[in-house]
Write an enzyme that holds these catalytic residues in place. Structure first.
Site, mmCIF file in Angstrom:
data_model
loop_
_atom_site.group_PDB
_atom_site.id
_atom_site.type_symbol
_atom_site.label_atom_id
_atom_site.label_comp_id
_atom_site.label_asym_id
_atom_site.label_seq_id
_atom_site.Cartn_x
_atom_site.Cartn_y
_atom_site.Cartn_z
ATOM 1 C CE LYS A 112 -4.091 -2.210 1.853
ATOM 2 N NZ LYS A 112 -3.586 -3.605 1.765
HETATM 3 C C1 LIG Z 1 -4.227 -4.698 1.105
HETATM 4 C C2 LIG Z 1 -3.452 -5.945 0.964
HETATM 5 C C3 LIG Z 1 -3.797 -6.966 0.048
HETATM 6 C C4 LIG Z 1 -5.041 -6.854 -0.826
HETATM 7 O O1 LIG Z 1 -4.906 -5.914 -1.855
HETATM 8 P P1 LIG Z 1 -6.193 -5.375 -2.646
HETATM 9 O O2 LIG Z 1 -5.705 -4.281 -3.486
HETATM 10 O O3 LIG Z 1 -7.164 -4.912 -1.576
HETATM 11 O O4 LIG Z 1 -6.746 -6.530 -3.418
HETATM 12 C C5 LIG Z 1 -2.989 -8.076 -0.062
HETATM 13 N N1 LIG Z 1 -1.911 -8.229 0.731
HETATM 14 C C6 LIG Z 1 -1.541 -7.288 1.626
HETATM 15 C C7 LIG Z 1 -0.354 -7.532 2.476
HETATM 16 C C8 LIG Z 1 -2.285 -6.118 1.786
HETATM 17 O O5 LIG Z 1 -1.915 -5.197 2.692
#
Ligand SMILES: *Cc1c(COP(=O)(O)O)cnc(C)c1O
Length: 482
Positions: free
Chosen positions: A118
């Site tokens: 993120k």
């Molecule tokens: C947020 C997240 C996901 C999921 O990603 P999306 O874009 O919501 O599909 C997968 N793995 C980790 C470690 C995350 O923080």
């Protein structure tokens, strides 16, 4: 260059990238999507191959942002977002791919300040927001709710940005020690943590309740329905592609650990822009609503299970609406009907809308699922083959890669979405030991997990007065005009 429209707006009123960035969700409840996907010809793709990541970001985002941020300004924002004091690099690369099998790679997206993918989107989003607020001479209050990774990642991205004040609500129970300590340490200045006696849903409800008050209606959001986040994730698919192909033009498959469908949707945007991506394989954990949807055409969420890959524990996948918009021939009335049926009955079937599960394969979408046992076995297998320790979310992706990889020479890249340091219990269960502490996170274990949070009951009036108390009156004035 194209503007953006809401998936549900039949008048197709166009807004600019930067308006959508400030707004988040469209006023009609739809999500912003580009009127058309800008194209990057193979020849230009090839030119990006040996350059630094920031050049790829500039070339891709220029095409997605029609508002004319001058190149020099844009490059300054990108360089600040991905600066070496925030992102660790491997051989100068902040999104490196590493081989873990024959034609099989992991791409590390977790080298940012909070060790989650993120950071890739939020760091750039923070810079773009602050820049645009400066141009408009406005300030922005951002209200967020988090149950885990988004909180610290958003705080690390927005910390110190003079135009932005962030209030992040989190549930008193349910977050990991690591997550709490990270957030606690980031509080101060323009970052305010509020710990709510309740669950994540209570936090989300409070944010919705606040937005009904005209005084707080203009508050922004940084959750993954913001188009700016999707757009900022496209460049690392391009980089991953360029890192593993022998010749630009050859196909590549991606496997993406999926929760809210944001990451894999960015891969789809890269594909629609002309990057030769063959398959986008959606990997889910036991919460397999998206895998079942792609298999059957039924969107039918069940109750949420708590798993050892918690950031993928979701019931609804908000960003799916953006893909549904394409599947339903970009017809906003159909999207409205489809989403309305879904919210009324809690399930909806593509077959009733003149489409079906084949619509996914036609667009390159495939699926696979993984269980706790699979995660443990995959963590062991990757470690024994390569000495690389992957986190449980990445392990869901690699499990699905092992299951779906074709032996036809087409490279497959599994996205590494977090570092193992955040999920030590599962790593210990799989391997019997935990990875050496990354020196960047050494401080976390010694931090207090109580400091840096204002604690309160889920009471919207108390929250309002808390916010009014915290923000300087001068700043608040400019926010109201936002
Ligand atoms: C947020 C997240 C996901 C999921 O990603 P999306 O874009 O919501 O599909 C997968 N793995 C980790 C470690 C995350 O923080």
């Amino acid at each position: 260059m194209s503007g953006l429209v809401s998936t549900r707006d039949s008048e197709r009123k166009e807004v600019s990238y930067l308006d959508a960035l400030l707004e988040g969700l469209a006023p009609d409840g739809g999500l912003y999507v580009p009127t058309e996907y800008p194209q990057i010809p193979l020849k230009e793709l090839g030119l990006l191959r040996w350059g630094p990541y920031v050049e790829i970001v500039l070339e891709i985002k220029k095409r997605l942002v029609a508002d004319g941020i001058p190149d020099a300004d844009f490059m300054a924002l990108i360089t600040r977002a991905y600066s070496p004091d925030k992102f660790k690099s491997m051989h100068g690369n902040i999104v490196p791919t590493r081989p873990i099998g024959k034609d099989l790679f992991v791409q590390n997206l977790s080298l940012g300040p909070t060790a989650a993918f993120k950071d890739m989107a939020l760091q750039l989003l923070g810079q773009e927001l602050n820049y645009e607020l400066g141009r408009r001479d406005k300030n922005l209050l951002i209200l967020g709710a988090t149950s885990g990774d988004t909180g610290s990642s958003a705080e690390a991205a927005l910390k110190g940005l003079d135009r932005i004040t962030l209030f992040m609500l989190s549930p008193a129970e349910g977050m990991s020690e690591f997550q709490k300590k990270q957030m606690g340490a980031l509080s101060g200045g323009n970052i305010f943590n509020v710990s709510i006696e309740g669950r994540f849903d209570d936090c989300q409800d409070l944010v919705k309740e606040m937005k009904k008050d005209p005084e707080f209606a203009m508050a922004g959001a940084v959750n993954s329905i913001n188009w700016g986040r999707i757009a900022s994730q496209v460049p690392y698919f391009v980089s991953g592609y360029l890192q593993v192909v022998k010749e630009v033009g050859e196909p590549v498959d991606f496997v993406v650990p999926t929760g809210n469908f944001g990451n894999v949707l960015s891969g789809y945007v890269a594909k629609m822009m002309g990057v030769p991506i063959r398959k986008l394989v959606v990997a889910t954990n036991e919460n397999d609503v998206m895998a079942r949807l792609i298999r059957t055409g039924f969107y039918d969420p069940k109750g949420m299970k708590v798993t050892s890959s918690p950031s993928m524990d979701i019931t609804k996948a908000s960003n799916y609406e953006r893909l549904a918009h394409d599947i339903l021939d970009r017809d906003p009335v159909m999207v409205q009907l489809y989403m309305e049926e879904f919210s009324r009955h809690g399930r909806v079937c593509l077959d009733d809308y003149g489409s079906g599960p084949e619509a996914f394969a036609e667009r390159g979408f495939f699926q696979g699922t993984s269980t706790h046992q699979d995660r443990l076995e995959t963590i062991r297998r990757v470690y024994s083959d390569t000495k690389i320790i992957i986190d449980p979310h990445t392990a869901d992706g690699v499990t699905v890669a092992y299951k779906t990889k074709e032996d036809d020479g087409v490279p497959m890249i599994a996205m590494e979405t977090a570092l193992p340091v955040k999920f030590e219990n599962t790593i210990r269960e799989a391997l019997g030991f935990i990875p050496l502490q990354d020196e960047r996170f050494g401080w976390v274990s010694s931090a207090s997990n109580d400091e840096g949070f204002y604690k309160m009951k889920p009471d919207v009036e108390e929250l309002k007065s808390h916010i009014r108390r915290c923000i300087e009156p001068q700043k608040m004035k400019k926010m109201k005009m936002a």
